[in-house]
Design an enzyme around this catalytic site. Structure first.
Site, PDB file in Angstrom:
ATOM      1  N   SER A 145       0.842  -1.197   0.000  1.00 23.40           N
ATOM      2  CA  SER A 145       0.000   0.000   0.000  1.00 23.40           C
ATOM      3  C   SER A 145       0.870   1.238   0.000  1.00 23.40           C
ATOM      4  CB  SER A 145      -0.889   0.006   1.250  1.00 23.40           C
ATOM      5  OG  SER A 145      -1.521   1.257   1.439  1.00 23.40           O
ATOM      6  N   TYR A 158      -2.951  -0.629  10.178  1.00 24.08           N
ATOM      7  CA  TYR A 158      -2.850  -1.017   8.771  1.00 24.08           C
ATOM      8  C   TYR A 158      -1.485  -0.637   8.205  1.00 24.08           C
ATOM      9  CZ  TYR A 158      -4.170  -1.141   3.778  1.00 24.08           C
ATOM     10  OH  TYR A 158      -4.233  -1.404   2.426  1.00 24.08           O
TER      11      TYR A 158
END
Length: 268
Positions: A145, A158
């Site tokens: 990501s 995350y």
């Protein structure tokens, strides 16, 4: 590159794709199958997985929680049983947990690490064992990501896990090279379409952190990248296909961004 060239680079391959019932994973399964590869599609969403595999030839569903090592074992067994070999892995499964550190509960932290990092270790371990024994090399692609390089406030559980995933992929590149096994990373940003990661709760939290209304969040993300482009699941799938294929057979340990251009994620 035309479709025939892609097909020549991927046809006959056999890949495991995790998080395959929606979003990036689903688009990757569809593209690989269209190009003539066999796919073992893995997801905890059994109904969604069945819907994907029912409409795509050469796709085998394995329903289960990727944080359980028996799911990784079953996926490799099915690849061997159905296709007779394994070519690589797309480690895509992920889940978002929001909350600033001082308010983040231990269960959310642990679950984020389990799904976004440990599950990929478990699947990687099984795939590496198979590929080394098979002796024909292979290619692994990890869906990390933008947050691995440019984390967001309120998105710590995350972001930390995705940064760890990048390091796992690099270790695999180091350790797999002798066996001809490549390992690369794709870092997308804000892939909303068909995504279960962007729940109403996550959208509301990210909108609050960015100071926009939830209904404006997608447009906000589009506007902040240099190209002012919306990132779609198939955009990421095409980058994955390139890294899996022989077109990138001299590339390992690479980070490929699919984010429309975010200076904070430029290599440095």
């Amino acid at each position: 590159m035309d479709r025939d060239a892609w097909a020549a680079a991927l046809a006959g391959g056999a890949y495991i794709v995790t998080g395959a019932a929606s979003g990036i994973g689903k688009a990757t399964v569809q593209l690989l199958a269209q190009l003539g590869a066999g796919v073992v599609a893995v997801d905890i969403d059994e109904a969604g997985l069945e819907d994907v595999c029912r409409t795509i030839d050469s796709t085998i569903p394995v329903a289960g929680d990727c944080t359980h090592e028996e799911v990784a074992q079953e996926a490799t067994r099915r690849a061997d049983g159905e296709f007779g070999h394994l070519t690589g892995l797309v480690a895509n499964v992920g889940v978002a947990f929001t909350g600033r550190v001082e308010h983040l509960d231990s269960d959310s932290w642990s679950r984020s690490l389990a799904v976004n990092l440990t599950s990929h270790f478990l699947m990687t371990r099984e795939v590496l064992r198979y590929l080394v024994a098979q002796g024909t090399g292979g290619s692994l692609v990890y869906i990390a990501s933008k947050n691995a390089y440019s984390p967001g406030a309120g998105f710590g559980a995350y972001s930390v896990a995705k940064a760890g995933l990048v390091q796992l992929a690099r270790i695999v590149a180091l350790e797999g090279a002798e066996a001809g096994i490549r390992s690369n990373i794709v870092c997308p940003d804000a892939v909303f379409a068909d995504s279960k990661l962007w729940s109403d709760e996550v959208r509301a939290m990210r909108a609050r952190e960015h100071g926009v209304a939830p209904e404006e969040l997608e447009s906000f993300y589009d506007s902040r990248n240099l190209l002012k482009r919306r990132i779609l699941p198939r955009d990421v799938a095409q980058s994955v296909a390139f890294l899996l294929s022989d077109w990138s057979d001299k590339t390992t340990g690479c980070v490929l961004t699919v984010d429309g251009g975010l200076p904070a994620v430029f290599p440095r």
